[in-house]
Design an enzyme around this catalytic site. Structure first.
Site, PDB file in Angstrom:
ATOM      1  N   ASP A  19      55.259  20.740  60.114  1.00  8.70           N
ATOM      2  CA  ASP A  19      55.443  19.334  59.766  1.00  8.70           C
ATOM      3  C   ASP A  19      55.962  18.546  60.966  1.00  8.70           C
ATOM      4  OD1 ASP A  19      56.037  17.155  57.503  1.00  8.70           O
ATOM      5  OD2 ASP A  19      57.825  17.301  58.745  1.00  8.70           O
ATOM      6  N   THR A  66      57.777  15.070  51.956  1.00 10.44           N
ATOM      7  CA  THR A  66      58.307  16.405  51.705  1.00 10.44           C
ATOM      8  C   THR A  66      58.979  16.537  50.341  1.00 10.44           C
ATOM      9  OG1 THR A  66      58.615  16.860  54.048  1.00 10.44           O
ATOM     10  CG2 THR A  66      59.964  18.120  52.527  1.00 10.44           C
ATOM     11  N   ARG A 104      65.879  19.551  51.339  1.00 10.07           N
ATOM     12  CA  ARG A 104      64.969  19.279  50.231  1.00 10.07           C
ATOM     13  C   ARG A 104      63.909  20.368  50.073  1.00 10.07           C
ATOM     14  NH1 ARG A 104      64.905  15.093  53.828  1.00 10.07           N
ATOM     15  NH2 ARG A 104      63.140  14.858  55.272  1.00 10.07           N
ATOM     16  N   HIS A 130      53.732  15.718  62.963  1.00  7.94           N
ATOM     17  CA  HIS A 130      54.143  14.319  63.060  1.00  7.94           C
ATOM     18  C   HIS A 130      54.257  13.870  64.510  1.00  7.94           C
ATOM     19  CE1 HIS A 130      54.821  13.021  58.971  1.00  7.94           C
ATOM     20  NE2 HIS A 130      55.507  14.114  58.694  1.00  7.94           N
ATOM     21  N   LYS A 176      64.909  22.581  55.936  1.00  5.79           N
ATOM     22  CA  LYS A 176      65.322  21.310  55.339  1.00  5.79           C
ATOM     23  C   LYS A 176      66.036  21.534  54.006  1.00  5.79           C
ATOM     24  CE  LYS A 176      61.024  19.164  56.936  1.00  5.79           C
ATOM     25  NZ  LYS A 176      59.821  18.443  56.487  1.00  5.79           N
ATOM     26  N   ASP A 210      53.483  21.094  51.019  1.00  2.00           N
ATOM     27  CA  ASP A 210      54.025  19.933  50.307  1.00  2.00           C
ATOM     28  C   ASP A 210      53.234  18.673  50.619  1.00  2.00           C
ATOM     29  OD1 ASP A 210      54.916  20.182  52.911  1.00  2.00           O
ATOM     30  OD2 ASP A 210      56.774  19.103  52.560  1.00  2.00           O
ATOM     31  N   HIS A 211      52.575  18.620  51.781  1.00  2.00           N
ATOM     32  CA  HIS A 211      51.725  17.476  52.132  1.00  2.00           C
ATOM     33  C   HIS A 211      50.953  17.819  53.393  1.00  2.00           C
ATOM     34  CE1 HIS A 211      54.162  16.187  55.598  1.00  2.00           C
ATOM     35  NE2 HIS A 211      55.240  16.419  54.864  1.00  2.00           N
ATOM     36  N   ASN A 266      61.325  10.673  50.024  1.00  2.00           N
ATOM     37  CA  ASN A 266      62.393  11.407  50.701  1.00  2.00           C
ATOM     38  C   ASN A 266      63.741  10.714  50.606  1.00  2.00           C
ATOM     39  OD1 ASN A 266      60.710  13.478  51.538  1.00  2.00           O
ATOM     40  ND2 ASN A 266      60.347  12.604  53.565  1.00  2.00           N
TER      41      ASN A 266
END
Length: 337
Positions: free
Chosen positions: A221, A19, A90, A225, A88, A268-269, A40
């Site tokens: 996300d 992220t 970030r 996961h 989040k 972001d991914h 991260n």
């Protein structure tokens, strides 16, 4: 998408697709090696920037290097305004770089920021947080905070219909600890968008000149996961997210008009399929890799080739005993969000 560009074969061009590195590249155009945000664990953590009004880890963009679209826009028009929002820290901080703008994230049941950005929360944020109890109750029940239409054909993880109901919040939240349970609930995205809309109105974005609204939605996300990209849970999450975005974008366009908005959707991914799913679908040799056992196996081979005494005199990494690859334990991935 009929009036824009749609990239069907988009890939991140850096190795550690987490992220923090991803968000640092979105509005800077820089590779992680140049932003200084390569993972991260070395992202926005900053004990010198405590949070306002709640508890949690301090955060700031002090590690970030370079400039972003925010800096370039402010250089051209100092009156431009910026709002960045995420579940989040970030996700909210890194897209705007070092700029001390309106940057907020969700922590311990509240939207907050750190002392890097301000000494107190503005009135509109305090007012939104004062209404949080109702929103949190809705999230616990698996309901949207922005009252969108229900998803179609809801299913359980096994693929069976749930008698016309959507998956409950507990179906998603059970993968996380009590304190972070809301992060894996689809309604967290609707709460984030609701907060972003409140900020859009309070700051009067888009009314004069060019402003930036950056919103990072993090539930996909967490669900990806926890359950994998091929699961019923992620299918349910994406359907809900589609409704949430439709609700949000309609309200933006109602306020400033379609012709006054440039919309960019990115990520972001990504996330790869679970190895069990890959094996079942393709028959390929897909296994879970635990880095500690991998490093231990490498060390053991080095011991055998170069000699234990020589390696102990050098920088030799120590981990738990190695297990042959086909005996590696199958377990759920930890959420590296």
């Amino acid at each position: 998408m009929n009036e824009g560009a749609f990239f069907t074969d988009g890939y991140q061009d850096h190795a550690v697709t987490e992220t923090a590195p991803g968000h640092a590249t979105i509005l800077s155009g820089l590779w992680p090696a140049h932003t200084g945000i390569i993972r991260n664990s070395e992202g926005v953590q900053d004990s010198l920037a405590p949070l306002l009004g709640t508890t949690g880890p301090g955060a700031s963009p002090r590690r970030f290097r370079g400039t972003t679209l925010v800096d370039w826009l402010k250089a051209a028009d100092p009156t431009s305004r910026v709002l960045s929002v995420s579940r989040k820290d970030r996700g909210a901080i890194l897209p705007v770089g070092h700029a001390k703008e309106q940057v907020y994230w969700y922590q311990s049941g509240l939207f907050t920021t750190s002392r890097y950005y301000a000494d107190s929360l503005p009135t509109w944020v305090q007012s939104f947080n004062a209404r949080r109890c109702r929103s949190r109750r809705r999230m616990r029940r698996g309901r949207s905070c922005c009252r969108t239409a229900p998803t179609k054909k809801p299913t359980t993880r096994s693929g069976r219909r749930r008698r016309g109901r959507r998956l409950s919040a507990s179906a998603f939240g059970r993968q996380h600890s009590r304190g972070s349970r809301h992060r894996g609930v689809p309604a967290m995205d609707s709460l984030t968008l609701l907060f972003a809309l409140d900020g859009f109105e309070a700051l009067r974005l888009g009314r004069k000149g060019t402003d930036i609204l950056a919103v990072s939605l993090s539930t996909t996300d967490a669900v990806g996961h926890a359950f994998g990209p091929d699961s019923r849970e992620i299918h349910d999450q994406v359907l809900r997210l589609d409704h949430y975005l439709a609700w949000f974008l309609k309200r933006l366009t109602d306020r400033v008009g379609r012709d006054n908005i440039v919309l960019v959707l990115t990520a972001d991914h990504g996330v790869t399929s679970f190895p069990e799913r890959t094996r079942a679908k393709t028959g390929g040799a897909a296994y879970r890799v635990l880095l500690d056992t991998l490093v231990t196996a490498v060390n053991r081979d080095l011991d055998r080739i170069a000699g234990v005494a020589h390696l102990r005199a050098s920088a030799r990494i120590r981990h738990r005993d190695a297990v042959p690859p086909r005996q590696w334990p199958v377990r759920r991935d930890r959420c590296e969000d």
